[in-house]
Scaffold this motif. Structure first.
Motif, PDB file in Angstrom:
ATOM      1  N   LEU A 376       0.846  -1.180  -0.010  1.00 27.70           N
ATOM      2  CA  LEU A 376      -0.056  -0.118   0.111  1.00 27.70           C
ATOM      3  C   LEU A 376       0.894   1.298   0.038  1.00 27.70           C
ATOM      4  O   LEU A 376       1.789   1.383   0.677  1.00 27.70           O
ATOM      5  CB  LEU A 376      -0.783  -0.046   1.234  1.00 27.70           C
ATOM      6  CG  LEU A 376      -1.961  -1.336   1.306  1.00 27.70           C
ATOM      7  CD1 LEU A 376      -2.771  -0.740   2.394  1.00 27.70           C
ATOM      8  CD2 LEU A 376      -2.900  -0.880   0.149  1.00 27.70           C
ATOM      9  N   GLY A 377       0.457   2.093  -0.818  1.00 24.58           N
ATOM     10  CA  GLY A 377       1.360   3.436  -1.303  1.00 24.58           C
ATOM     11  C   GLY A 377       2.340   3.248  -2.222  1.00 24.58           C
ATOM     12  O   GLY A 377       2.707   4.367  -2.596  1.00 24.58           O
ATOM     13  N   PHE A 378       2.415   2.132  -2.797  1.00 31.06           N
ATOM     14  CA  PHE A 378       3.410   2.096  -3.561  1.00 31.06           C
ATOM     15  C   PHE A 378       2.602   2.121  -5.219  1.00 31.06           C
ATOM     16  O   PHE A 378       1.263   1.973  -5.152  1.00 31.06           O
ATOM     17  CB  PHE A 378       4.404   1.003  -3.832  1.00 31.06           C
ATOM     18  CG  PHE A 378       5.464   0.987  -2.491  1.00 31.06           C
ATOM     19  CD1 PHE A 378       6.285   1.567  -2.819  1.00 31.06           C
ATOM     20  CD2 PHE A 378       5.058   0.335  -1.562  1.00 31.06           C
ATOM     21  CE1 PHE A 378       7.216   1.689  -1.707  1.00 31.06           C
ATOM     22  CE2 PHE A 378       5.982   0.317  -0.353  1.00 31.06           C
ATOM     23  CZ  PHE A 378       7.189   1.193  -0.518  1.00 31.06           C
ATOM     24  N   GLY A 379       3.112   1.916  -6.278  1.00 28.22           N
ATOM     25  CA  GLY A 379       2.555   2.057  -7.484  1.00 28.22           C
ATOM     26  C   GLY A 379       1.853   0.674  -7.942  1.00 28.22           C
ATOM     27  O   GLY A 379       1.165   0.613  -8.764  1.00 28.22           O
ATOM     28  N   PHE A 380       2.146  -0.292  -7.079  1.00 27.24           N
ATOM     29  CA  PHE A 380       1.663  -1.771  -7.455  1.00 27.24           C
ATOM     30  C   PHE A 380       0.010  -1.910  -6.991  1.00 27.24           C
ATOM     31  O   PHE A 380      -0.084  -1.784  -5.656  1.00 27.24           O
ATOM     32  CB  PHE A 380       2.513  -2.806  -7.117  1.00 27.24           C
ATOM     33  CG  PHE A 380       3.952  -2.718  -7.165  1.00 27.24           C
ATOM     34  CD1 PHE A 380       4.229  -2.732  -8.577  1.00 27.24           C
ATOM     35  CD2 PHE A 380       4.702  -2.395  -6.142  1.00 27.24           C
ATOM     36  CE1 PHE A 380       5.509  -2.766  -8.905  1.00 27.24           C
ATOM     37  CE2 PHE A 380       5.955  -2.001  -6.546  1.00 27.24           C
ATOM     38  CZ  PHE A 380       6.528  -2.276  -7.863  1.00 27.24           C
ATOM     39  N   SER A 381      -0.720  -2.219  -7.789  1.00 26.73           N
ATOM     40  CA  SER A 381      -2.406  -2.351  -7.366  1.00 26.73           C
ATOM     41  C   SER A 381      -2.276  -3.620  -6.591  1.00 26.73           C
ATOM     42  O   SER A 381      -1.520  -4.567  -6.673  1.00 26.73           O
ATOM     43  CB  SER A 381      -3.270  -2.397  -8.625  1.00 26.73           C
ATOM     44  OG  SER A 381      -3.018  -3.529  -9.242  1.00 26.73           O
ATOM     45  N   THR A 382      -3.371  -3.826  -5.689  1.00 25.73           N
ATOM     46  CA  THR A 382      -3.731  -5.018  -4.997  1.00 25.73           C
ATOM     47  C   THR A 382      -3.916  -6.038  -5.817  1.00 25.73           C
ATOM     48  O   THR A 382      -3.758  -7.358  -5.984  1.00 25.73           O
ATOM     49  CB  THR A 382      -5.108  -4.777  -4.228  1.00 25.73           C
ATOM     50  OG1 THR A 382      -4.707  -3.661  -3.020  1.00 25.73           O
ATOM     51  CG2 THR A 382      -5.420  -6.146  -3.502  1.00 25.73           C
ATOM     52  N   TYR A 383      -4.824  -5.831  -7.070  1.00 25.48           N
ATOM     53  CA  TYR A 383      -4.903  -6.856  -8.177  1.00 25.48           C
ATOM     54  C   TYR A 383      -3.800  -7.457  -8.845  1.00 25.48           C
ATOM     55  O   TYR A 383      -3.622  -8.634  -9.104  1.00 25.48           O
ATOM     56  CB  TYR A 383      -5.961  -6.273  -9.108  1.00 25.48           C
ATOM     57  CG  TYR A 383      -6.514  -7.044 -10.110  1.00 25.48           C
ATOM     58  CD1 TYR A 383      -7.666  -8.057  -9.524  1.00 25.48           C
ATOM     59  CD2 TYR A 383      -5.962  -7.442 -11.570  1.00 25.48           C
ATOM     60  CE1 TYR A 383      -8.317  -9.164 -10.436  1.00 25.48           C
ATOM     61  CE2 TYR A 383      -6.467  -8.398 -12.178  1.00 25.48           C
ATOM     62  CZ  TYR A 383      -7.715  -8.976 -11.860  1.00 25.48           C
ATOM     63  OH  TYR A 383      -8.294 -10.131 -12.473  1.00 25.48           O
ATOM     64  N   THR A 384      -2.609  -6.686  -8.593  1.00 30.52           N
ATOM     65  CA  THR A 384      -1.351  -6.995  -9.582  1.00 30.52           C
ATOM     66  C   THR A 384      -0.782  -8.321  -8.509  1.00 30.52           C
ATOM     67  O   THR A 384      -0.300  -9.354  -8.903  1.00 30.52           O
ATOM     68  CB  THR A 384      -0.391  -6.074  -9.530  1.00 30.52           C
ATOM     69  OG1 THR A 384      -0.658  -4.943 -10.341  1.00 30.52           O
ATOM     70  CG2 THR A 384       0.988  -6.612  -9.829  1.00 30.52           C
ATOM     71  N   VAL A 385      -0.896  -7.811  -6.982  1.00 35.30           N
ATOM     72  CA  VAL A 385      -0.355  -9.022  -5.991  1.00 35.30           C
ATOM     73  C   VAL A 385      -1.369 -10.012  -6.136  1.00 35.30           C
ATOM     74  O   VAL A 385      -0.854 -11.291  -6.129  1.00 35.30           O
ATOM     75  CB  VAL A 385      -0.465  -8.211  -4.612  1.00 35.30           C
ATOM     76  CG1 VAL A 385       0.124  -9.420  -3.745  1.00 35.30           C
ATOM     77  CG2 VAL A 385       0.505  -7.170  -4.743  1.00 35.30           C
ATOM     78  N   LYS A 386      -2.570 -10.124  -6.260  1.00 30.49           N
ATOM     79  CA  LYS A 386      -3.556 -11.214  -6.276  1.00 30.49           C
ATOM     80  C   LYS A 386      -3.305 -11.862  -7.457  1.00 30.49           C
ATOM     81  O   LYS A 386      -3.323 -13.232  -7.302  1.00 30.49           O
ATOM     82  CB  LYS A 386      -5.027 -10.585  -6.158  1.00 30.49           C
ATOM     83  CG  LYS A 386      -6.017 -11.491  -6.411  1.00 30.49           C
ATOM     84  CD  LYS A 386      -7.396 -10.798  -6.475  1.00 30.49           C
ATOM     85  CE  LYS A 386      -8.408 -11.850  -7.050  1.00 30.49           C
ATOM     86  NZ  LYS A 386      -9.994 -11.209  -6.902  1.00 30.49           N
ATOM     87  N   THR A 387      -2.988 -11.578  -8.543  1.00 30.89           N
ATOM     88  CA  THR A 387      -2.912 -12.024  -9.874  1.00 30.89           C
ATOM     89  C   THR A 387      -1.560 -13.040  -9.756  1.00 30.89           C
ATOM     90  O   THR A 387      -1.409 -14.014 -10.104  1.00 30.89           O
ATOM     91  CB  THR A 387      -2.643 -11.066 -11.077  1.00 30.89           C
ATOM     92  OG1 THR A 387      -3.640 -10.237 -11.211  1.00 30.89           O
ATOM     93  CG2 THR A 387      -2.236 -12.017 -12.164  1.00 30.89           C
ATOM     94  N   ILE A 388      -0.310 -12.323  -9.083  1.00 29.83           N
ATOM     95  CA  ILE A 388       0.681 -12.972  -9.260  1.00 29.83           C
ATOM     96  C   ILE A 388       0.447 -14.410  -8.358  1.00 29.83           C
ATOM     97  O   ILE A 388       1.089 -15.467  -8.687  1.00 29.83           O
ATOM     98  CB  ILE A 388       1.910 -12.092  -8.512  1.00 29.83           C
ATOM     99  CG1 ILE A 388       2.428 -11.375  -9.591  1.00 29.83           C
ATOM    100  CG2 ILE A 388       3.067 -13.277  -7.947  1.00 29.83           C
ATOM    101  CD1 ILE A 388       3.394 -10.268  -8.934  1.00 29.83           C
ATOM    102  N   ILE A 389      -0.258 -13.985  -7.046  1.00 28.69           N
ATOM    103  CA  ILE A 389      -0.568 -15.367  -5.994  1.00 28.69           C
ATOM    104  C   ILE A 389      -1.236 -16.333  -6.832  1.00 28.69           C
ATOM    105  O   ILE A 389      -1.355 -17.459  -6.582  1.00 28.69           O
ATOM    106  CB  ILE A 389      -0.975 -14.700  -4.972  1.00 28.69           C
ATOM    107  CG1 ILE A 389       0.229 -13.777  -4.093  1.00 28.69           C
ATOM    108  CG2 ILE A 389      -1.402 -15.834  -3.791  1.00 28.69           C
ATOM    109  CD1 ILE A 389      -0.076 -13.496  -2.759  1.00 28.69           C
ATOM    110  N   MET A 390      -2.462 -15.960  -7.372  1.00 29.02           N
ATOM    111  CA  MET A 390      -3.133 -16.747  -8.195  1.00 29.02           C
ATOM    112  C   MET A 390      -2.545 -17.667  -9.550  1.00 29.02           C
ATOM    113  O   MET A 390      -2.574 -19.004  -9.231  1.00 29.02           O
ATOM    114  CB  MET A 390      -4.376 -16.206  -9.025  1.00 29.02           C
ATOM    115  CG  MET A 390      -5.443 -15.686  -7.998  1.00 29.02           C
ATOM    116  SD  MET A 390      -6.578 -14.941  -8.856  1.00 29.02           S
ATOM    117  CE  MET A 390      -6.319 -13.694  -9.861  1.00 29.02           C
ATOM    118  N   HIS A 391      -1.514 -17.147  -9.907  1.00 31.44           N
ATOM    119  CA  HIS A 391      -0.495 -17.816 -10.762  1.00 31.44           C
ATOM    120  C   HIS A 391       0.034 -18.874  -9.902  1.00 31.44           C
ATOM    121  O   HIS A 391       0.316 -19.806 -10.620  1.00 31.44           O
ATOM    122  CB  HIS A 391       0.325 -16.916 -11.606  1.00 31.44           C
ATOM    123  CG  HIS A 391      -0.343 -16.362 -12.810  1.00 31.44           C
ATOM    124  ND1 HIS A 391      -0.726 -16.987 -13.869  1.00 31.44           N
ATOM    125  CD2 HIS A 391      -0.413 -15.061 -13.165  1.00 31.44           C
ATOM    126  CE1 HIS A 391      -1.272 -16.195 -14.753  1.00 31.44           C
ATOM    127  NE2 HIS A 391      -1.028 -15.054 -14.269  1.00 31.44           N
TER     128      HIS A 391
END
Length: 487
Positions: A376-391
């Motif tokens: 949170l506070g960086f340019g990476f969205s929550t959906y980006t983290v979620k997508t990586i973990i789903m992969h």
């Protein structure tokens, strides 16, 4: 020496070998073991010589004598019994050895984790609210609403509202918001009598955006008039007769230029929620507050000690799949007739599939929770983290997301994020994914599509890519502080 004697001696050696010993041996024990090893080696050499002699003698005997010996019941059953016993001892030894390795690995991992990190595992900024309780409460509320909506709208020409589907992080089992959890639901809509919905792709020339429009078309109902006396055909009856004897069509209420309007639909749904609330059993002990929103219906219910924030989205299903076009907010200045494609239902089904397969102490949601809070506070969205973990969940067996693998999985997430940033490519988890569970149903154009790159903007803008790499380095420092300090 015959075969029985040979097998007996091998069995005796195995039994002696499998006996557990202490890690530290005294001198007398080591001396006795060395003598025993020399004695066994001497017997082994003697057995080899005897076997060679036995082989030479048997080679001179007739095949009939050998067959007669092998077919004697006593010999066959004795050999079979010894083989079964040997196999049993072998597998027993393997089981004890594996259990010892696992126990040793768990002890080593616990030692590496340390007290601070073990504390972190139990206190990873988990939502204050009980997510399961909140999801169940929200589902009950929406089910009660749907019952009354069905009665109120039964003879109207507004969209037919289906049972709400829980979507988003809370229904997946986690939440990026620690204090203020949002329970998001999607209400599928089907056309009323005398109408049909037709989805039109509104972004055919744009590879990275899939927006649709829902065209509403009137259908002839002349044949139904014999069965429904109150139903007049919108196409073949005079307008004056329709205005005098029948409610207006959907085209005249919630549409703009023959297309279903998101803003009008949201305002209509707000009015329904406010009107029906006093009839619900929840209204006796809860207070309802409507929050402003143009593309959804956001409400907050409180009872003095608890509160739930709920966001209601509206959607039209694509065929019989788990993909919808919905009223969810899209890009800035999204037109009121634009319905973005959403994969939230398919993603919820994936997380539920993983939960059913995973062992009780799995930490995939804890990893997702931790990384979402840290970034949170960086340019990476929550959906980006979620997508990586789903992969990763779709690649790494669920048995390897248990507690003792926590640090390894965090490292996997970190490495994948870095690689995706360096390669400027992060594939969408649903679009074009050929390895989804069979229970997730996709339209043919989604299942066969080329993977969608969520980092396409990094490939197009070098400055954005440089900024993302700098933010990744800062993210590493924050993650390191969290892991070392336990907060």
């Amino acid at each position: 020496m015959d075969v029985i004697t040979f097998l007996y001696m091998v069995l005796q050696s195995l039994i002696h070998y499998l006996q557990p010993v202490d890690d530290v041996l005294d001198e007398e024990t080591r001396w006795r073991m060395e003598l025993r090893a020399k004695d066994l080696e001497r017997k082994r050499i003697q057995l080899v010589l005897e076997m060679e002699q036995l082989t030479l003698r048997q080679s001179r005997e007739s095949w009939g004598d050998m067959l007669w010996f092998a077919l004697q019941p006593r010999q066959v059953w004795a050999v079979a019994g010894l083989l079964v016993l040997l196999l049993g001892l072998y597998f027993s030894w393997r089981k004890r050895n594996d259990e010892a390795e696992i126990s040793s690995e768990e002890d080593e991992e616990d030692h590496v984790l340390g007290n601070d990190l073990r504390w972190l595992l139990e206190h990873i900024q988990w939502p204050v609210q009980d997510l399961q309780k909140g999801c169940e409460w929200t589902t009950d509320l929406m089910d009660n609403y749907m019952i009354y909506f069905g009665h109120v709208l039964s003879n109207s020409f507004y969209p037919v509202l289906q049972r709400a589907i829980g979507v988003g992080s809370a229904f997946e089992g986690w939440s990026p918001r620690e204090q203020d959890v949002v329970y998001r639901v999607l209400i599928p809509m089907t056309p009323p009598r005398g109408h049909s919905f037709h989805l039109e792709l509104d972004s055919a020339g744009e590879r990275h955006v899939r927006n649709f429009r829902v065209r509403v078309q009137l259908e002839c109902t002349c044949l139904r008039e014999q069965q429904e006396e109150n139903m007049l055909c919108f196409l073949h009856h005079p307008e004056e007769e329709l205005r005098s004897n029948q409610d207006p069509s959907l085209l005249d209420t919630l549409c703009t230029d023959s297309y279903l309007d998101v803003h009008k639909t949201a305002r209509w749904f707000y009015q329904l929620v406010r009107a029906v609330w006093p009839a619900l059993p929840q209204s006796h002990s809860w207070h309802l507050k409507l929050l402003p929103s143009r593309r959804s219906c956001q409400i907050k219910v409180t009872n003095g000690t608890e509160s739930f924030r709920i966001e209601v989205l509206f959607g039209v299903r694509r065929g019989y799949s788990d993909v919808f076009v919905s009223s969810q907010p899209g890009e800035a200045c999204t037109l009121s007739t634009t319905w973005p494609e959403t994969y939230s239902v398919a993603e919820v089904k994936f997380f539920k599939y993983i939960t059913r397969q995973a062992p009780p102490d799995s930490l995939q949601l804890r990893c997702l929770q931790l990384f979402s809070c840290v970034q949170l506070g960086f340019g990476f969205s929550t959906y980006t983290v979620k997508t990586i973990i789903m992969h990763l969940l779709n690649t790494i067996p669920v048995s390897q997301w248990r507690r003792r693998y926590f640090l390894r999985r965090l490292e996997d997430i970190n490495v994948n994020l870095r690689c995706c940033l360096e390669e400027k490519c992060l594939n969408h988890f649903i679009i074009g994914n050929k390895r989804l569970p069979q229970e997730i149903s996709l339209p043919l154009d989604i299942a066969s599509a080329e993977p969608l790159n969520l980092f396409h903007h990094l490939a197009q803008c070098p400055a954005a890519h440089s900024q993302a790499m700098r933010e990744y380095q800062d993210l590493q420092h924050r993650l390191a502080r969290v892991l070392l300090n336990g907060h």
